[in-house]
Write an enzyme that holds these catalytic residues in place. Structure first.
Site, PDB file in Angstrom:
ATOM      1  N   GLU A  97      -6.483 -28.641  10.789  1.00 22.76           N
ATOM      2  CA  GLU A  97      -7.495 -27.709  11.306  1.00 22.76           C
ATOM      3  C   GLU A  97      -6.783 -26.477  11.850  1.00 22.76           C
ATOM      4  OE1 GLU A  97     -10.454 -27.020  15.099  1.00 22.76           O
ATOM      5  OE2 GLU A  97      -9.904 -29.086  14.612  1.00 22.76           O
ATOM      6  N   ARG A 118      -8.150 -18.458  15.899  1.00 26.48           N
ATOM      7  CA  ARG A 118      -7.884 -17.829  17.198  1.00 26.48           C
ATOM      8  C   ARG A 118      -6.809 -16.757  17.098  1.00 26.48           C
ATOM      9  NH1 ARG A 118      -7.200 -23.189  21.062  1.00 26.48           N
ATOM     10  NH2 ARG A 118      -8.900 -24.399  20.158  1.00 26.48           N
ATOM     11  N   LYS A 176     -18.257 -32.950  16.499  1.00 22.01           N
ATOM     12  CA  LYS A 176     -17.088 -32.817  17.362  1.00 22.01           C
ATOM     13  C   LYS A 176     -17.564 -32.906  18.809  1.00 22.01           C
ATOM     14  CE  LYS A 176     -13.725 -29.184  18.590  1.00 22.01           C
ATOM     15  NZ  LYS A 176     -13.078 -27.954  18.099  1.00 22.01           N
TER      16      LYS A 176
END
Length: 213
Positions: free
Chosen positions: A45, A49, A133
């Site tokens: 993943e 960012r 999640k």
């Protein structure tokens, strides 16, 4: 009706741990992914960012086509489309909006939305999402909270993420609702900065062993 080429279950079943990768330098992308793979982790993943995140996803997707590369920290439809275009096979978001969830159903990559409350889980179920999640796991009460929240919602499977480490991961592994866990403890920033990929491989092996023993 979704057009997903793989299912969220496929993502969850491929690895007992989903490493959360924050890639600051593009040249680190492939060595980092290779270090994780050598440690037994085939799901990545890459969080959106950093400025190089999409380029990193593209690089890993092209260099390591047999692995499952995904994008994290996806918060809107434009980011979803950009990540899929870069080669992401799955998408993870820290939270959810009906707009994003409905948009992802029309895309090719499964979305795993972030939730932290029963109401959010119910909304996700209403929109057709059962693999979620739990974020941020530790600050929202940890494994005990997830156990309580999931009890009346047995159809949901979770990837708890946020504050998980070798000292508490067993608490999550013990829950029947947990399919895999997300974490970055096998990717210490100092080891990445120094290019100590062999140490990241060792930490990855230890993470897999913790979750499969």
């Amino acid at each position: 009706m979704s057009f997903w080429t793989i299912s969220p279950q496929d993502v969850f079943n491929t690895s007992p741990v989903v490493p959360v990768m924050v890639i600051d330098r593009l040249e680190d992308a492939i060595p980092m992914a290779q270090a994780l793979q050598q440690g037994g982790i085939n799901v990545f993943e890459v969080t959106l960012r950093t400025p190089v995140a999409l380029a990193a996803i593209k690089a890993i997707a092209e260099a390591m086509p047999d692995t499952m590369i995904g994008a994290g920290t996806v918060i809107n439809c434009e980011q979803y489309d950009a990540a899929v275009a870069a080669g992401a096979k799955f998408i993870i978001s820290p939270g959810m909006t009906p707009t994003l969830l409905n948009h992802a159903k029309q895309g090719s990559a499964p979305l795993i939305p972030g939730v932290s409350t029963p109401s959010e889980i119910m909304q996700a179920l209403e929109l057709g999402y059962q693999e979620l999640k739990f974020f941020s796991a530790e600050t929202n009460g940890g494994a005990k909270a997830l156990a309580a929240i999931s009890a009346p919602l047995p159809q949901v499977r979770f990837c708890p993420t946020g504050g998980i480490n070798p000292n508490n991961v067993a608490d999550y592994k013990a829950l029947s609702c947990v399919a895999t866990v997300g974490g970055s403890w096998m990717l210490p920033k100092d080891l990445i900065a120094q290019g100590q990929w062999d140490k990241i491989t060792q930490l990855s092996k230890e993470a897999v062993a913790l979750l499969t023993s």
